[in-house]
Design a protein around this motif. Structure first.
Motif, PDB file in Angstrom:
ATOM      1  N   ASN A  57     -19.749   9.887  29.959  1.00  0.00           N
ATOM      2  CA  ASN A  57     -21.148   9.993  30.402  1.00  0.00           C
ATOM      3  C   ASN A  57     -21.545  11.436  30.588  1.00  0.00           C
ATOM      4  O   ASN A  57     -20.806  12.205  31.193  1.00  0.00           O
ATOM      5  N   GLY A  58     -22.709  11.786  30.071  1.00  0.00           N
ATOM      6  CA  GLY A  58     -23.221  13.133  30.310  1.00  0.00           C
ATOM      7  C   GLY A  58     -22.599  14.192  29.419  1.00  0.00           C
ATOM      8  O   GLY A  58     -22.833  15.388  29.594  1.00  0.00           O
ATOM      9  N   GLY A  60     -23.219  14.869  26.333  1.00  0.00           N
ATOM     10  CA  GLY A  60     -24.191  15.499  25.439  1.00  0.00           C
ATOM     11  C   GLY A  60     -24.480  14.695  24.178  1.00  0.00           C
ATOM     12  O   GLY A  60     -25.186  15.159  23.291  1.00  0.00           O
ATOM     13  N   LYS A  61     -23.956  13.467  24.112  1.00  0.00           N
ATOM     14  CA  LYS A  61     -24.113  12.648  22.900  1.00  0.00           C
ATOM     15  C   LYS A  61     -25.579  12.315  22.628  1.00  0.00           C
ATOM     16  O   LYS A  61     -26.074  12.498  21.519  1.00  0.00           O
ATOM     17  N   SER A  62     -26.266  11.821  23.652  1.00  0.00           N
ATOM     18  CA  SER A  62     -27.668  11.442  23.445  1.00  0.00           C
ATOM     19  C   SER A  62     -28.510  12.664  23.124  1.00  0.00           C
ATOM     20  O   SER A  62     -29.451  12.590  22.313  1.00  0.00           O
ATOM     21  N   THR A  63     -28.202  13.780  23.745  1.00  0.00           N
ATOM     22  CA  THR A  63     -28.934  15.012  23.448  1.00  0.00           C
ATOM     23  C   THR A  63     -28.817  15.333  21.962  1.00  0.00           C
ATOM     24  O   THR A  63     -29.814  15.635  21.294  1.00  0.00           O
TER      25      THR A  63
END
Ligand SMILES: Nc1ncnc2c1ncn2[C@@H]1O[C@H](COP(=O)(O)OP(=O)(O)OP(=O)(O)O)[C@@H](O)[C@H]1O
Length: 323
Positions: A57-58, A60-63
């Protein structure tokens, strides 16, 4: 890292996605430095593969996905999608990619057929050239063509989202956490669907927390942690990086002092008669481990061994990279 952009030979087709030195710093509150979500990430997604982007989680994948989708502006670096630079040719870059978002978002009053028709219209595809029926069949929703989207099950909605992302026939499909919160049966169905699309030639990128999912589905896996790329390898090679093996032995009597022998990396007594020995499988074997324990005068009553899996690689890589 050295293998960030993998070796290519002149015969290789150009990558489906090429990311170079991608950096994103979200603006901070007044006086705050902001959050460095991506820190100089470089890698290629080869054409025709299922590519896994793995990270906690967090990480940076979605970014990263949102930068490719044109939803987040990068701070620096570059990205090309099917040869189109996202800065210089954003329209074409966007047409080459279909994105399945993490969240399920539909107008609940449209039918699956209408959802796909509307999306076709959004891409400026003429009515006669739309593929709505074909796509519904591909995601096994032909019989739900005229149902209200709100009456679909969670799994059906996810399949409809995949069809929606494929309306403009992009060569690349990106799925952001496709199976988060999805039960085992449904997860298998989604994996099958992803496999079918890939077999038809679609390059697939998926982000996931699930190591098992990445290990089973992906040809290649990149791991990001704290905004940095910490691994990018063919799945088999990555799993092979886990050189540690564990042998658990139950002995005939209580262990006085867990013996540390040559070739053992760690020895732990999990109960008075059980030892867990972690060893480097390249340096020694389970047989040698057992022989060394027997040489100390113990009889062995039971033995189990465990291969390291992607979970172990992930833990060792992410803990090594922790700042
Ligand atoms: N709009 C934003 N403004 C400020 N910080 C953000 C913003 N979006 C994300 N972040 C921060 O950037 C970092 C990376 O977030 P990101 O959502 O890309 O991670 P992720 O790997 O996709 O995680 P998850 O699996 O939870 O979606 C996190 O620390 C997050 O808090």
């Amino acid at each position: 890292m050295t293998d960030a952009a993998q070796q290519t030979s002149p015969a290789d087709p150009p990558p489906a996605i090429a990311i170079r030195d991608l950096t994103k710093r979200y603006a901070g509150e007044k006086g705050e430095p902001g959050k460095l979500a991506l820190d100089g990430v470089s890698f290629d997604v080869p054409q025709g593969q299922i590519f896994g982007l793995l990270g906690p989680n967090g990480a940076g994948k979605s970014t990263l996905i949102n930068i490719l989708a044109g939803l987040v502006n990068k701070t620096s670096g570059s990205a090309e999608i099917w040869g189109f630079d996202i800065d210089h040719n954003p329209r074409n870059a966007k047409r080459m990619i279909g994105i399945v978002p993490q969240e399920i978002v539909f107008d609940p009053f449209f039918t699956p057929f209408e959802v796909l028709e509307n999306q076709g219209g959004f891409y400026g595809i003429g009515k006669r050239d739309r593929r709505s029926e074909e796509l519904l069949a591909a995601v096994h929703l032909a019989d739900k063509r005229d149902a209200y989207a709100r009456t679909l099950s969670g799994g059906m909605k996810r399949r409809l989202l995949i069809a929606k992302a494929m309306v403009h026939t992009p060569p690349i499909l990106v799925l952001d956490e496709p199976t988060a919160g999805v039960d085992v049966e449904l997860r298998r169905q989604l994996w099958d669907l992803v496999g079918e699309l890939n077999a038809e030639g679609v390059t697939v990128v998926l982000t996931t927390h699930y190591l098992e999912e990445a290990e089973q589905l992906c040809d290649r896996i990149a791991i990001i942690n704290h905004g940095k790329l910490i691994a990018n390898k063919p799945t088999r090679e990555l799993v092979g990086m886990a050189r540690e093996k564990i042998v658990r032995v139950t002995l005939d009597r209580d262990i006085a002092d867990p013996p540390m022998e040559e070739g053992f990396l760690k020895v732990e007594a999990t109960d008075p008669r059980t030892l867990e020995v972690t060893y480097d499988r390249d340096a020694t074997s389970a047989g040698q481990v057992l022989a060394r324990i027997q040489a100390r005068g113990y009889a062995i009553e039971d033995v189990t061994t465990r291969e390291a899996d992607l979970e172990d690689v992930f833990v060792s890589l992410t803990s090594a990279a922790r700042p």
